[in-house]
Write an enzyme that holds these catalytic residues in place. Structure first.
Site, PDB file in Angstrom:
ATOM      1  N   ASP A 110       0.881  -1.226  -0.062  1.00  0.00           N
ATOM      2  CA  ASP A 110      -0.038  -0.033   0.032  1.00  0.00           C
ATOM      3  C   ASP A 110       0.850   1.386  -0.137  1.00  0.00           C
ATOM      4  O   ASP A 110       1.928   1.091   0.447  1.00  0.00           O
ATOM      5  CB  ASP A 110      -0.776  -0.152   1.416  1.00  0.00           C
ATOM      6  CG  ASP A 110      -1.720   1.182   1.415  1.00  0.00           C
ATOM      7  OD1 ASP A 110      -2.386   1.690   0.402  1.00  0.00           O
ATOM      8  OD2 ASP A 110      -1.207   1.872   2.611  1.00  0.00           O
ATOM      9  N   ASP A 125      -0.040   4.824   0.647  1.00  0.00           N
ATOM     10  CA  ASP A 125      -0.455   5.898   1.650  1.00  0.00           C
ATOM     11  C   ASP A 125      -0.495   5.491   3.009  1.00  0.00           C
ATOM     12  O   ASP A 125      -1.236   4.808   3.353  1.00  0.00           O
ATOM     13  CB  ASP A 125      -1.497   6.854   1.182  1.00  0.00           C
ATOM     14  CG  ASP A 125      -1.433   7.444  -0.217  1.00  0.00           C
ATOM     15  OD1 ASP A 125      -0.455   8.038  -0.248  1.00  0.00           O
ATOM     16  OD2 ASP A 125      -2.414   7.356  -0.980  1.00  0.00           O
TER      17      ASP A 125
HETATM   18 MG   LIG Z   1      -2.868   3.175   3.200  1.00  0.00          MG
END
Ligand SMILES: [Mg+2]
Ligand SMILES: [Zn+2]
Length: 225
Positions: free
Chosen positions: A37, A39
């Protein structure tokens, strides 16, 4: 009346079908992957950011990815970017950010990201995906697995929300929660139960390295001079 297909064309079609069903014996073996992932996991979470100057790597992330790459893993970023659907930024702005992110990983840590999968769609009013790719749906992981020859059963998804964990599990992989404060709702279900949770990348890399398949180690030894 239409003409029957030319025999040469038929032959070609047959060959194509055969090679698709039976890949050549020397085809590269499937690799384990780390699905990452972006962010709140790879970089600090700045909501809807497309300014390259605001990119800050999570402590230890670059070094950990370099280690896991050396251990033979494919590194694939999988990111929900509903800001595209919401018109918060343009595809060109996001592409520029992505270019800087990939360049910095290479320049600062020697890390080559094998693939990037982005979901540009938004959720519905209840926050549920309206497509097959927005996490917690597993579409991006499955698409990347096909593209990059990934063995999903020997792979991990790491992210800072339980949606990331669920996407990993739905793809048939392990799901690790990166504890950086991104999860606020904590809706629980068996699919959303993390296999492990870490708040630092070095510990996460230790965990995965210790669990990479024995076959991988054997191959590395066989390849050694
Ligand atoms: Mg995230
Ligand atoms: Zn999508």
């Amino acid at each position: 009346m239409s003409l029957p297909p030319h025999p040469v064309a038929l032959q070609k079609l047959d060959d194509g079908d055969r090679s698709a069903a039976h890949p050549p014996a020397d085809a590269a073996p499937l690799r384990p992957a780390l699905f990452i992932d972006k962010d709140g996991t790879l970089v600090e979470n700045v909501p809807y950011n497309v300014d390259p100057l605001l990119l800050r790597f999570m402590p230890g992330a670059g070094k950990a990815l370099a280690r896991l790459q050396r251990a033979g893993m494919a590194l694939i970023i999988v990111s929900n970017q509903s800001g595209l659907a919401r018109g918060m930024f343009t595809p060109a702005q996001f592409a520029r950010l992505q270019q800087v992110l990939l360049h910095r990983l290479q320049a600062e840590f020697g890390v080559t990201i094998d693939g990037v999968e982005i979901c540009p769609h938004g959720p519905d009013d209840e926050g549920r995906p309206t497509c097959l790719c927005r996490k917690p749906a597993p579409g991006m992981l499955i698409r990347a697995a096909h593209r990059h020859g990934v063995d999903l059963a020997r792979s991990w998804m790491v992210g800072d929300t339980l949606d990331d964990v669920e996407a990993g599990h739905r793809a048939g992989s392990q799901g690790i929660l990166f504890d950086s404060g991104g999860e606020t709702v904590w809706r629980r279900s068996p699919l959303r139960e993390p296999d492990a949770r870490f708040s630092h990348w070095a510990a996460l890399a230790d965990h995965i390295e210790a669990r990479l398949g024995g076959r991988l180690v054997e191959r590395a030894l066989a390849d050694a001079p």
